[in-house]
Design an enzyme around this catalytic site. Structure first.
Site, PDB file in Angstrom:
ATOM      1  N   GLU A 160      86.818  26.263  49.051  1.00 27.42           N
ATOM      2  CA  GLU A 160      87.243  27.655  48.864  1.00 27.42           C
ATOM      3  C   GLU A 160      86.597  28.329  47.653  1.00 27.42           C
ATOM      4  OE1 GLU A 160      91.533  27.520  49.037  1.00 27.42           O
ATOM      5  OE2 GLU A 160      91.502  26.942  51.151  1.00 27.42           O
ATOM      6  N   ASN A 201      83.559  24.227  52.058  1.00 31.11           N
ATOM      7  CA  ASN A 201      84.651  24.480  53.003  1.00 31.11           C
ATOM      8  C   ASN A 201      85.392  25.732  52.555  1.00 31.11           C
ATOM      9  OD1 ASN A 201      86.398  23.388  55.182  1.00 31.11           O
ATOM     10  ND2 ASN A 201      87.928  23.088  53.553  1.00 31.11           N
ATOM     11  N   HIS A 237      92.497  28.577  59.681  1.00 27.50           N
ATOM     12  CA  HIS A 237      93.953  28.812  59.653  1.00 27.50           C
ATOM     13  C   HIS A 237      94.173  30.195  60.262  1.00 27.50           C
ATOM     14  CE1 HIS A 237      94.804  25.279  57.289  1.00 27.50           C
ATOM     15  NE2 HIS A 237      93.886  25.625  56.407  1.00 27.50           N
ATOM     16  N   GLU A 265      90.411  22.694  59.528  1.00 27.36           N
ATOM     17  CA  GLU A 265      91.859  22.735  59.235  1.00 27.36           C
ATOM     18  C   GLU A 265      92.592  23.607  60.250  1.00 27.36           C
ATOM     19  OE1 GLU A 265      92.565  23.763  55.102  1.00 27.36           O
ATOM     20  OE2 GLU A 265      90.878  22.563  54.408  1.00 27.36           O
ATOM     21  N   ASP A 267      94.852  25.600  62.570  1.00 28.83           N
ATOM     22  CA  ASP A 267      96.212  25.862  63.056  1.00 28.83           C
ATOM     23  C   ASP A 267      96.277  27.333  63.426  1.00 28.83           C
ATOM     24  OD1 ASP A 267      96.541  26.941  60.412  1.00 28.83           O
ATOM     25  OD2 ASP A 267      97.584  25.124  59.739  1.00 28.83           O
TER      26      ASP A 267
END
Ligand code: XIL
Length: 482
Positions: A160, A201, A237, A265, A267
């Site tokens: 990030e 990432n 996300h 990641e 979701d």
């Protein structure tokens, strides 16, 4: 006639009912063991991963799903700086080691997450004088990446780094070193573990936008300076219904730079309570993400963040949201699971006692297994499964120690069919990449106890002949096969 037919039907139903009562296979069941996410993904030369935290390992329902469905594991918190170096120079790898051991015991590879991040960063780092931050960062990276050398498939080296407006985050690292901290972190990680794939990432870089443009420019600049970087992680996300339409194109442009991309990641959060229409939209969202990855050769895999809604981080972080994963509160598959299976080419299967071929395969050669041979008193047995498609294959090889002496350190020699060339291996190193090759243990799987076994695998390209090697020898001794 009619009566007979009905009696037969009744008898058949009774068999089904008793089988179900006995806990046996029902005649028709949702896609599960035979068409797991990982098997279907592997048949496409990808992985399907999940994130685990240490407390998950004592949840048997969660572990059952994790080990049957996923072949890649990202530690959710245990490799982050606040756990691994809580005070300057004091390292704690216990929690991370426990997760790595679990992954290895279940033939899952590991995405190391992460080495440098503004968050979950202990205050001793952010309060260092600026002229001490670089040394602290390099020591942290070197110590952690060396500890896990050979045990992780990849590292999220910097996590990030960007603000949403495409500027670099003004965190302790940037403030002390400027933009150059990213190149320095990558070079330091590469020196410690040259075989790990090194990633940057971030979130909100899944589609083409200001932030992903900034990541793209940064990566171009790093590549032009010869900085070691292998991949870009798209956290993914998502909010229900908001998978960007440019996700595939965005992955493709990073791939065109010669990088891997991964959905790291995934979701898809829903405002609670989730309606059935919401769950249907979520299924569509998961299908889109999986299909986008499949459409980009350099997209190496998809990882969900967590196993099920019961262990997801979403409700604790995004108030009022939840139901973000493929499994419900009781680890039962949701529509999103079936959508992911179908996007991977699987589907609802009829049960049978024989294994089913993943419906995803486009190749007549998939899967093949080497046939049995007597092996004449060999102290080893090798089983080998190949899943092939038109130009590639994955091969999973298990060596069993059938002798009475422990094996400590192993070399497995075999000959790849003409035209096959190894591009990637896990749980072993393989050299050379074609012809007569030798697979050698890594540090963590050197020992095979009597009666024990180890598994390793490879990916290869092929030119039409995807057959498995006919024979294997372990430390110079021929093994039985089958
Ligand atoms: C999350 C974990 O899941 C939580 O348990 C923790 O409290 C906060 O971090 N982006 C990342 C992950 O890269 O490391 C984050 O994980 C989720 C967002």
């Amino acid at each position: 006639m009619h009566l007979t037919h009905n009696r037969r039907l009744a008898a058949a139903l009774a068999v089904v009912a008793s089988a179900a009562l006995a806990g046996s296979l029902a005649l028709v069941r949702p896609a599960s063991a035979d068409t797991s996410l990982k098997q279907l993904a592997e048949a496409k030369s990808k992985y399907f991963g999940t994130a685990l935290v240490q407390s998950n390992l004592s949840n048997s329902a969660l572990v059952g799903v994790a080990t049957s469905q996923f072949d890649m594991m990202t530690p959710g918190n245990e490799m982050k700086w606040d756990t691994t170096e809580p005070s300057n120079g004091t390292f704690n790898f216990g929690p991370g080691d426990a997760l790595v051991a679990f992954a290895q015991a279940h033939s899952m590879r590991v995405r190391g997450h992460n080495l440098v991040w503004h968050s979950q960063l202990p205050s001793w780092v952010s309060s260092l004088p600026a002229n001490q931050v670089q040394a602290a960062m390099e020591t942290h990276i070197t110590t952690e990446a060396t500890h896990y050398k050979g045990e992780v498939y990849s590292w999220d080296v910097v996590n990030e780094p960007f603000n949403d407006d495409g500027t670099l985050r003004q965190d302790a690292f940037y403030n002390a070193m400027g933009t150059g901290y990213i190149a320095d972190a990558l070079r330091t990680a590469h020196a410690a573990d040259p075989n790990a794939k090194l990633y940057l990432n971030d979130y909100n870089i899944e589609g083409e936008n200001t932030k992903s443009n900034a990541m793209y420019s940064l990566v171009q600049s790093l590549l032009s300076q010869g900085v070691p970087i292998n991949g870009i992680g798209l956290e993914s996300h998502f909010i229900l219904g908001q998978v960007p339409s440019t996700m595939q194109a965005n992955m493709a442009r990073f791939a065109a730079l010669g990088l891997d991309v991964a959905v790291t990641e995934l979701d898809d959060r829903i405002q609670l309570p989730a309606s059935s229409a919401n769950l249907a939209q979520q299924a569509s969202d998961y299908s889109t993400v999986v299909s986008d990855c499949l459409a980009v050769t350099r997209c190496v895999g998809v990882s969900q963040w967590g196993v099920g809604d019961a262990d997801s981080w979403i409700p604790g972080t995004f108030s009022g949201y939840g139901a973000a994963t493929m499994y419900d509160q009781n680890y039962q598959p949701k529509p999103a699971y079936n959508a992911a299976v179908s996007a991977l080419g699987g589907g609802v299967t009829s049960s049978s006692s024989s294994p089913t071929t993943p419906a995803s395969s486009t190749s007549p050669t998939s899967p093949t297994s080497s046939s049995s041979s007597p092996g004449g008193g060999a102290a080893c047995k090798v089983s080998d499964t190949v899943d092939a498609w038109n130009t590639g294959l994955t091969e999973n090889i298990t060596i069993s120690n059938t002798g009475s002496a422990a094996v400590n350190g192993w070399n497995l020699a075999f000959t790849l069919a003409s035209g096959q060339s190894v591009t990637n291996a896990w749980n072993a190193t393989i050299s050379p990449s074609s012809g007569s090759v030798t697979a050698t243990n890594l540090s963590y799987d050197a020992a095979i106890a009597p009666g024990g076994s180890v598994s390793f695998g490879l990916q290869a390209t092929h030119t039409g002949n995807a057959s498995a090697p006919p024979s294997f020898s372990l430390n110079g001794q021929a093994c039985a096969t089958g």
